[in-house]
Design an enzyme around this catalytic site. Sequence first.
Site, PDB file in Angstrom:
ATOM      1  CG  ASP A 131       8.910   1.248  -6.318  1.00 24.34           C
ATOM      2  OD1 ASP A 131       8.943   1.158  -5.163  1.00 24.34           O
ATOM      3  OD2 ASP A 131       8.014   2.092  -7.070  1.00 24.34           O
ATOM      4  CD  GLN A 162       9.409  -8.045  -7.933  1.00 18.03           C
ATOM      5  OE1 GLN A 162      10.101  -8.666  -8.513  1.00 18.03           O
ATOM      6  NE2 GLN A 162       8.666  -7.198  -8.821  1.00 18.03           N
ATOM      7  NE  ARG A 183       8.682  -0.491  -0.375  1.00 24.32           N
ATOM      8  CZ  ARG A 183       8.550   0.410  -1.532  1.00 24.32           C
ATOM      9  NH1 ARG A 183       8.444  -0.143  -2.706  1.00 24.32           N
ATOM     10  NH2 ARG A 183       8.590   1.571  -1.528  1.00 24.32           N
ATOM     11  CG  HIS A 226      -2.085  -3.862  -0.010  1.00 20.00           C
ATOM     12  ND1 HIS A 226      -1.317  -4.195  -1.142  1.00 20.00           N
ATOM     13  CD2 HIS A 226      -2.340  -2.696   0.305  1.00 20.00           C
ATOM     14  CE1 HIS A 226      -1.124  -3.002  -1.521  1.00 20.00           C
ATOM     15  NE2 HIS A 226      -1.730  -2.085  -0.757  1.00 20.00           N
TER      16      HIS A 226
HETATM   17  C1  LIG Z   1       4.217  -0.387   0.194  1.00 18.88           C
HETATM   18  C2  LIG Z   1       4.283  -1.251  -1.242  1.00 18.88           C
HETATM   19  C3  LIG Z   1       5.192  -1.164  -1.854  1.00 18.88           C
HETATM   20  C4  LIG Z   1       5.220  -2.084  -3.293  1.00 18.88           C
HETATM   21  N1  LIG Z   1       6.184  -2.076  -4.068  1.00 18.88           N
HETATM   22  C5  LIG Z   1       6.213  -3.077  -4.915  1.00 18.88           C
HETATM   23  C6  LIG Z   1       7.244  -3.115  -5.816  1.00 18.88           C
HETATM   24  O1  LIG Z   1       8.416  -2.293  -5.898  1.00 18.88           O
HETATM   25  N2  LIG Z   1       7.164  -3.829  -6.806  1.00 18.88           N
HETATM   26  C7  LIG Z   1       6.327  -4.895  -7.020  1.00 18.88           C
HETATM   27  O2  LIG Z   1       6.360  -5.627  -7.855  1.00 18.88           O
HETATM   28  N3  LIG Z   1       5.091  -4.620  -6.064  1.00 18.88           N
HETATM   29  C8  LIG Z   1       4.971  -3.792  -5.241  1.00 18.88           C
HETATM   30  N4  LIG Z   1       4.001  -3.937  -4.320  1.00 18.88           N
HETATM   31  C9  LIG Z   1       2.847  -4.607  -4.705  1.00 18.88           C
HETATM   32  C10 LIG Z   1       2.893  -6.053  -4.206  1.00 18.88           C
HETATM   33  O3  LIG Z   1       3.768  -6.789  -4.753  1.00 18.88           O
HETATM   34  C11 LIG Z   1       1.652  -6.891  -4.191  1.00 18.88           C
HETATM   35  O4  LIG Z   1       1.330  -6.873  -5.553  1.00 18.88           O
HETATM   36  C12 LIG Z   1       0.442  -6.224  -3.388  1.00 18.88           C
HETATM   37  O5  LIG Z   1       0.885  -5.503  -2.364  1.00 18.88           O
HETATM   38  C13 LIG Z   1      -0.572  -7.491  -3.141  1.00 18.88           C
HETATM   39  O6  LIG Z   1       0.274  -8.503  -2.342  1.00 18.88           O
HETATM   40  P1  LIG Z   1       0.038  -8.768  -0.744  1.00 18.88           P
HETATM   41  O7  LIG Z   1       1.183  -8.826  -0.100  1.00 18.88           O
HETATM   42  O8  LIG Z   1      -0.837  -7.411  -0.386  1.00 18.88           O
HETATM   43  O9  LIG Z   1      -0.977  -9.863  -0.756  1.00 18.88           O
HETATM   44  P2  LIG Z   1      -1.970 -10.753  -1.907  1.00 18.88           P
HETATM   45  O10 LIG Z   1      -1.409 -11.917  -1.699  1.00 18.88           O
HETATM   46  O11 LIG Z   1      -1.944 -10.222  -2.994  1.00 18.88           O
HETATM   47  O12 LIG Z   1      -3.364 -10.666  -1.216  1.00 18.88           O
HETATM   48  C14 LIG Z   1      -3.654 -11.408   0.186  1.00 18.88           C
HETATM   49  C15 LIG Z   1      -4.897 -10.703   0.598  1.00 18.88           C
HETATM   50  O13 LIG Z   1      -4.413  -9.352   1.183  1.00 18.88           O
HETATM   51  C16 LIG Z   1      -5.651  -8.554   0.846  1.00 18.88           C
HETATM   52  N5  LIG Z   1      -5.289  -7.330  -0.173  1.00 18.88           N
HETATM   53  C17 LIG Z   1      -4.584  -7.530  -1.394  1.00 18.88           C
HETATM   54  N6  LIG Z   1      -4.440  -6.355  -1.897  1.00 18.88           N
HETATM   55  C18 LIG Z   1      -5.039  -5.447  -1.324  1.00 18.88           C
HETATM   56  C19 LIG Z   1      -5.448  -4.205  -1.444  1.00 18.88           C
HETATM   57  N7  LIG Z   1      -4.927  -3.362  -2.262  1.00 18.88           N
HETATM   58  N8  LIG Z   1      -6.318  -3.695  -0.453  1.00 18.88           N
HETATM   59  C20 LIG Z   1      -6.776  -4.167   0.594  1.00 18.88           C
HETATM   60  N9  LIG Z   1      -6.624  -5.368   0.699  1.00 18.88           N
HETATM   61  C21 LIG Z   1      -5.921  -6.294  -0.118  1.00 18.88           C
HETATM   62  C22 LIG Z   1      -6.900  -9.353   0.210  1.00 18.88           C
HETATM   63  O14 LIG Z   1      -7.387  -9.762   1.399  1.00 18.88           O
HETATM   64  C23 LIG Z   1      -6.038 -10.369  -0.515  1.00 18.88           C
HETATM   65  O15 LIG Z   1      -6.870 -11.753  -0.580  1.00 18.88           O
HETATM   66  C24 LIG Z   1       3.956  -2.836  -3.267  1.00 18.88           C
HETATM   67  C25 LIG Z   1       3.096  -3.078  -2.357  1.00 18.88           C
HETATM   68  C26 LIG Z   1       3.066  -2.158  -0.998  1.00 18.88           C
HETATM   69  C27 LIG Z   1       2.117  -2.349  -0.113  1.00 18.88           C
END
Ligand SMILES: Cc1cc2nc3c(=O)[nH]c(=O)nc-3n(C[C@H](O)[C@H](O)[C@H](O)COP(=O)(O)OP(=O)(O)OC[C@H]3O[C@@H](n4cnc5c(N)ncnc54)[C@H](O)[C@@H]3O)c2cc1C
Length: 244
Positions: A131, A162, A183, A226
């Site tokens: 990660d 990221q 990733r 997400h």
């Molecule tokens: C498999 C996976 C691995 C990850 N690994 C890391 C890592 O190693 N390091 C790191 O810094 N971050 C990691 N993250 C977190 C990531 O960086 C984001 O903080 C997080 O996924 C929110 O960003 P987003 O792309 O979903 O979109 P965003 O721009 O945050 O959100 C856009 C829209 O997506 C929807 N949304 C956002 N979050 C959610 C939720 N939890 N449930 C439902 N809908 C949602 C909402 O509608 C929101 O308006 C990981 C996330 C995932 C899914």
Amino acid sequence: MVTRSALIYLSRQEGLKEFATRFRPFKKLTTRFVAGETIDEAVAAIQELNAEGCSASFDHLNESVANSAEAEAEIKEYLQILNRIDETGIDSNVSIKLTQFGLELDPELAYRNSRAVVEDAARRENFVRVDMEGSNVTQLTIDIFKRLRAEFGLDDVGIVLQSYLRRTYADAQELVKLPARIRICKGAYNEPPEVAFPDKKDVDENYVRVMQLLLSSGIYHGIATHDPKMIEGWRKDRPTSGSS
Ligand SMILES: Cc1cc2nc3c(=O)[nH]c(=O)nc-3n(C[C@H](O)[C@H](O)[C@H](O)COP(=O)(O)OP(=O)(O)OC[C@H]3O[C@@H](n4cnc5c(N)ncnc54)[C@H](O)[C@@H]3O)c2cc1C
């Protein structure tokens, strides 16, 4: 709303961690992010996901250990997790955080500890995803990953980048050449504007740019989000995918 950054903060606070897992309203909110408090609970959650056709990445939420004994305990936890994945036959790899293995105490310690987990995973033909954490450890994380990747195969160990970081496109270009499994995610930590794009629009644009670079590389990468808009757009553009 409980953000991932809040969970990251909680995972660093021993007393609060206990509170968060016991206090019912908080626990209800965290179940959206945390599959379980024990290995067996997480295994059950992964079995449900597998039944729906999804593979998983098993992540033991903990960061920034205080001493080498805590880091040692994290290795044991992960070796147990890898063993349980084999015993139960679930479709899951593991994700690790290097601060969990002592990165902020001593990078060499984190290298040795993460190496032990990658070695065990490779022996079991499983995969370890490193990660990505705060920008204070981005370069250290990439450096350790490169050492691991030099020693283990493309399908043994991968890394996370990221899209909110200004440096990420260049990192992706360099790491893809290794080659490496990456990733891409947007990023979950509070970063200053000098290192990270403050506007969501720029983060999203960079995400798509890096995703396109990854998808054209011919390597099996992970696209983590997400964001429904991102998922729908990507489905329309590309029928094939990677996960985790
Ligand atoms: C498999 C996976 C691995 C990850 N690994 C890391 C890592 O190693 N390091 C790191 O810094 N971050 C990691 N993250 C977190 C990531 O960086 C984001 O903080 C997080 O996924 C929110 O960003 P987003 O792309 O979903 O979109 P965003 O721009 O945050 O959100 C856009 C829209 O997506 C929807 N949304 C956002 N979050 C959610 C939720 N939890 N449930 C439902 N809908 C949602 C909402 O509608 C929101 O308006 C990981 C996330 C995932 C899914």
